[in-house]
Design a protein around this motif. Structure first.
Motif, PDB file in Angstrom:
ATOM      1  N   ASP A  65       8.999  -8.743   7.444  1.00 41.84           N
ATOM      2  CA  ASP A  65       9.518  -9.862   8.210  1.00 41.84           C
ATOM      3  C   ASP A  65      11.003  -9.967   7.895  1.00 41.84           C
ATOM      4  N   THR A  66      11.838 -10.140   8.914  1.00 45.23           N
ATOM      5  CA  THR A  66      13.280 -10.144   8.704  1.00 45.23           C
ATOM      6  C   THR A  66      13.758 -11.309   7.850  1.00 45.23           C
ATOM      7  N   LEU A  67      12.909 -12.312   7.634  1.00 46.38           N
ATOM      8  CA  LEU A  67      13.291 -13.419   6.758  1.00 46.38           C
ATOM      9  C   LEU A  67      13.352 -12.994   5.299  1.00 46.38           C
ATOM     10  N   TYR A  68      12.677 -11.892   4.949  1.00 48.49           N
ATOM     11  CA  TYR A  68      12.485 -11.532   3.555  1.00 48.49           C
ATOM     12  C   TYR A  68      12.849 -10.086   3.273  1.00 48.49           C
ATOM     13  N   THR A  69      13.098  -9.814   1.987  1.00 49.34           N
ATOM     14  CA  THR A  69      13.255  -8.445   1.513  1.00 49.34           C
ATOM     15  C   THR A  69      11.876  -7.893   1.181  1.00 49.34           C
ATOM     16  N   ASP A  70      11.527  -6.754   1.777  1.00 51.30           N
ATOM     17  CA  ASP A  70      10.226  -6.164   1.447  1.00 51.30           C
ATOM     18  C   ASP A  70      10.418  -5.003   0.479  1.00 51.30           C
ATOM     19  N   HIS A  71       9.357  -4.694  -0.235  1.00 45.36           N
ATOM     20  CA  HIS A  71       9.393  -3.633  -1.244  1.00 45.36           C
ATOM     21  C   HIS A  71       8.395  -2.527  -0.906  1.00 45.36           C
ATOM     22  N   ASN A  72       8.243  -2.264   0.388  1.00 42.89           N
ATOM     23  CA  ASN A  72       7.351  -1.197   0.833  1.00 42.89           C
ATOM     24  C   ASN A  72       8.107   0.123   0.951  1.00 42.89           C
ATOM     25  N   SER A  73       7.395   1.193   0.733  1.00 38.90           N
ATOM     26  CA  SER A  73       7.970   2.532   0.826  1.00 38.90           C
ATOM     27  C   SER A  73       7.570   3.191   2.140  1.00 38.90           C
ATOM     28  N   PHE A  74       8.301   4.200   2.519  1.00 40.35           N
ATOM     29  CA  PHE A  74       8.001   4.896   3.762  1.00 40.35           C
ATOM     30  C   PHE A  74       6.585   5.482   3.698  1.00 40.35           C
ATOM     31  N   GLY A  75       5.804   5.205   4.731  1.00 40.70           N
ATOM     32  CA  GLY A  75       4.446   5.721   4.794  1.00 40.70           C
ATOM     33  C   GLY A  75       3.464   5.035   3.870  1.00 40.70           C
ATOM     34  N   GLN A  76       3.857   3.913   3.288  1.00 43.64           N
ATOM     35  CA  GLN A  76       2.965   3.230   2.345  1.00 43.64           C
ATOM     36  C   GLN A  76       1.771   2.613   3.062  1.00 43.64           C
ATOM     37  N   SER A  77       0.604   2.772   2.476  1.00 42.49           N
ATOM     38  CA  SER A  77      -0.607   2.189   3.049  1.00 42.49           C
ATOM     39  C   SER A  77      -1.121   1.069   2.164  1.00 42.49           C
ATOM     40  N   LEU A  78      -1.682   0.066   2.832  1.00 44.08           N
ATOM     41  CA  LEU A  78      -2.327  -1.047   2.151  1.00 44.08           C
ATOM     42  C   LEU A  78      -3.708  -1.229   2.756  1.00 44.08           C
ATOM     43  N   VAL A  79      -4.725  -1.331   1.916  1.00 42.83           N
ATOM     44  CA  VAL A  79      -6.086  -1.595   2.368  1.00 42.83           C
ATOM     45  C   VAL A  79      -6.500  -2.959   1.849  1.00 42.83           C
ATOM     46  N   PHE A  80      -6.951  -3.825   2.774  1.00 45.73           N
ATOM     47  CA  PHE A  80      -7.377  -5.183   2.418  1.00 45.73           C
ATOM     48  C   PHE A  80      -8.894  -5.275   2.531  1.00 45.73           C
ATOM     49  N   ARG A  81      -9.529  -5.719   1.441  1.00 46.15           N
ATOM     50  CA  ARG A  81     -10.982  -5.908   1.421  1.00 46.15           C
ATOM     51  C   ARG A  81     -11.304  -7.287   0.848  1.00 46.15           C
ATOM     52  N   ASP A  82     -12.534  -7.735   1.136  1.00 46.82           N
ATOM     53  CA  ASP A  82     -13.034  -9.000   0.579  1.00 46.82           C
ATOM     54  C   ASP A  82     -12.040 -10.149   0.822  1.00 46.82           C
ATOM     55  N   THR A  83     -11.567 -10.251   2.049  1.00 43.63           N
ATOM     56  CA  THR A  83     -10.549 -11.242   2.382  1.00 43.63           C
ATOM     57  C   THR A  83     -11.183 -12.578   2.741  1.00 43.63           C
ATOM     58  N   GLU A  84     -10.641 -13.640   2.142  1.00 46.02           N
ATOM     59  CA  GLU A  84     -11.073 -14.997   2.462  1.00 46.02           C
ATOM     60  C   GLU A  84      -9.849 -15.856   2.782  1.00 46.02           C
ATOM     61  N   LEU A  85      -9.980 -16.641   3.819  1.00 47.69           N
ATOM     62  CA  LEU A  85      -8.943 -17.571   4.219  1.00 47.69           C
ATOM     63  C   LEU A  85      -9.468 -18.991   4.035  1.00 47.69           C
ATOM     64  N   THR A  86      -8.779 -19.793   3.248  1.00 46.37           N
ATOM     65  CA  THR A  86      -9.147 -21.189   3.055  1.00 46.37           C
ATOM     66  C   THR A  86      -8.155 -22.060   3.805  1.00 46.37           C
ATOM     67  N   VAL A  87      -8.670 -22.838   4.761  1.00 47.73           N
ATOM     68  CA  VAL A  87      -7.814 -23.640   5.625  1.00 47.73           C
ATOM     69  C   VAL A  87      -8.148 -25.114   5.441  1.00 47.73           C
ATOM     70  N   PRO A  88      -7.139 -25.970   5.186  1.00 48.87           N
ATOM     71  CA  PRO A  88      -7.385 -27.412   5.088  1.00 48.87           C
ATOM     72  C   PRO A  88      -7.532 -28.018   6.478  1.00 48.87           C
ATOM     73  N   LEU A  89      -8.757 -28.253   6.891  1.00 45.89           N
ATOM     74  CA  LEU A  89      -9.036 -28.692   8.257  1.00 45.89           C
ATOM     75  C   LEU A  89      -9.596 -30.105   8.285  1.00 45.89           C
ATOM     76  N   GLY A  90      -9.129 -30.874   9.296  1.00 46.42           N
ATOM     77  CA  GLY A  90      -9.701 -32.180   9.537  1.00 46.42           C
ATOM     78  C   GLY A  90     -10.594 -32.143  10.756  1.00 46.42           C
TER      79      GLY A  90
END
Length: 536
Positions: free
Chosen positions: A511-536
């Motif tokens: 994101d252009t707002l931030y400095t990222d520390h990713n390398s060329f061709g870097q892969s990330l795998v996300f598992r067991d993801t949970e999103l907690t949302v404060p909902l009314g």
């Protein structure tokens, strides 16, 4: 949940330097109140000019020089009741970053007409003040105490009724001074910081756009000290070298590490900020508020850095400045105006909703719901953008504040190899996101360091997503190919998700707002993801 006053959103100078950016609204304040170039008097002031307020007490304005810490000259102005036969509460306002000394003049006249002695001064290192920029360092705090000393010696200021306040830089200095100087009874900290580390380095990620803007304005209108220049350079470099030194430097300038002193002093603290503040996220103010034990008030509104109170610098009606006045009236003058009896947490949802009041920050979310995405793992290349984004500093959140539109993305077109995507079920009724959403996931990276940026969207039946909130997270020192947990705390917000929409989570690496520390061709795998949302 304790909630009250709830209404649902209806449907349907001498140096002619130019200060750029949204914060330059303060420069217009001088023209709005008819102030020309500042002609300074000596250390004890010159001949005052009488000004009759449209309502309230007659006031006068003086432009003076005040001797700060180690004799550094601070360019200042004094706006006070013309009648000096009796003492008055005194308010000290340090200027915002890069702003001239006339920044608060319109509001100072209003406060003076209500019986306050208002002393505003240009913080050291900027414009006509001497010294160098120390970023709310010990010299700045010593300066503020010297200004209080000067006011008590040279005006009709009451030593038992002392307040401080300001926007942004002035807010941070006010909080730190109140912790160091027990004479300060009340503070109004608008669009400021309590935790400078969290503000500039949240999620261990450098906030590039915000830091670049602050650095540019600092050099344009002031003189950074050698230490300040070194810290700015390190933050802008995006490199890991020297990060720990930057963090230690920022911690010394964070009121959250001095909250015990504020509590011991019994300081009455009013905090106001915008949901989309590009410099100082709402999370750090909310966390700080919870640590305060004395009189306190917390307010969040749509907008960006200083945009919620900025128009008030022109003398226009403004609810932030109205509450600032009420805060000082109650805690310095003892006026029973109701602010002490009101629920202390007040928020305004994005999208044009009415204000909501709560008994504490913890009561803001009605409850939290967990969206379990553990059944679906996602594999992305993290060194390229996906099209998901949090917008542009100031511009995007100004649009959100005034025309109720946030950054958007068409989720079906976000490339799967660049964006991890999860969606919840379609909502049967409108739901209210209030507070702080969090993401818990397990990451396997092909490299030891990397950055992930999480986005929360409200997605229409046609797949168009409007950004609810986001946050970055950076990791270092991981073993390539070995899974590790990654928790992301998104920026707090208040947003109403329409019926029929889905809540979606998107994660990519850039994101252009931030400095990222990713390398060329870097892969990330996300598992067991949970999103907690404060909902009314």
């Amino acid at each position: 949940m304790s909630r009250s006053h709830r209404a649902r959103r209806p449907r349907g100078t001498r140096r002619s330097r130019a200060v750029v950016g949204t914060v330059s609204v303060a420069l217009l304040a001088g023209a709005a109140v008819g102030v020309g170039p500042t002609a300074h008097a000596g250390p004890t002031g010159g001949a005052p000019s009488a000004v009759t307020a449209s309502a309230g007490l007659p006031t006068e304005v003086r432009f003076v020089d005040i001797a700060g810490h180690e004799g550094v000259r601070l360019a200042a102005n004094v706006v006070a009741p013309a009648d000096t036969s009796t003492s008055h509460p005194v308010l000290v306002f340090p200027t915002s970053w890069s702003m001239p000394q006339i920044e608060y003049l319109a509001q100072a006249k209003k406060l003076a007409a209500r019986g306050y002695v208002v002393v505003s001064y240009n913080v050291r290192g900027f414009w006509e003040s001497g010294g160098e920029i120390e970023v709310a360092g010990p010299e700045d705090i010593a300066d503020a105490s010297k200004v209080i000393d000067w006011a008590l010696a040279n005006t009709a200021a009451d030593p038992e009724q002392i307040g401080m306040g300001g926007i942004s830089y002035g807010a941070g200095i006010s909080l730190l001074t109140a912790a160091a100087d027990p004479r300060v009874d009340a503070v109004a900290a608008l669009s400021g910081w309590a935790d400078l580390v969290e503000s500039l380095y949240s999620g261990q990620t450098q906030h590039t756009q915000a830091t670049a803007l602050l650095t540019g304005l600092g050099y344009l209108t002031g003189r950074p000290s050698e230490e300040t220049a070194a810290m700015m350079e390190r933050m802008l470099s995006g490199k890991l070298d020297g990060v720990e030194e930057v963090i230690a430097w920022a911690e010394k300038r964070s009121a959250t590490h001095q909250v015990d002193r504020l509590n011991a002093n019994g300081t009455a603290v009013y905090l106001a900020n915008a949901w989309g503040d590009s410099f100082f996220s709402p999370n750090q103010y909310a966390d700080f508020y919870e640590k305060l034990s004395g009189p306190k008030r917390l307010e969040f509104r749509p907008g960006d850095h200083a945009t919620a109170e900025g128009l008030g610098l022109l003398g226009l009606p403004n609810d932030v400045w109205t509450n600032t006045q009420r805060w000082f009236d109650h805690h310095l003058k003892g006026v029973n105006n109701g602010i002490g009896a009101e629920p202390p947490v007040r928020i305004k949802p994005r999208g044009g909703g009415a204000y909501e009041s709560y008994s504490s920050w913890k009561d803001v979310p009605a409850r939290s719901e967990v969206l379990d995405f553990s059944h679906n793992s996602e594999h992305i290349l993290s060194n390229g953008g996906s099209g998901a984004h949090a917008g542009i500093s100031f511009l995007s959140n100004l649009l959100d504040q005034f025309v109720h539109t946030a950054p958007k993305a068409y989720l079906p077109l976000l490339p799967g190899h660049r964006a991890a995507k999860w969606q919840g079920d379609r909502l049967g009724t409108e739901r209210e996101v209030r507070g702080t959403a969090t993401v818990e996931t397990t990451v396997t990276s092909s490299h030891a360091s990397g950055t992930a940026v999480a986005y929360l969207y409200s997605v229409s039946p046609l797949g168009f997503g409007e950004l609810i909130t986001h946050a970055p997270a950076t990791f270092h020192g991981q073993t390539p190919g070995r899974a590790f947990p990654l928790d992301i705390e998104l920026f707090a917000t208040a947003y109403d998700v329409p019926a029929g929409h889905r809540i979606a989570l998107v994660i990519d690496g850039v994101d252009t707002l931030y400095t990222d520390h990713n390398s060329f061709g870097q892969s990330l795998v996300f598992r067991d993801t949970e999103l907690t949302v404060p909902l009314g």
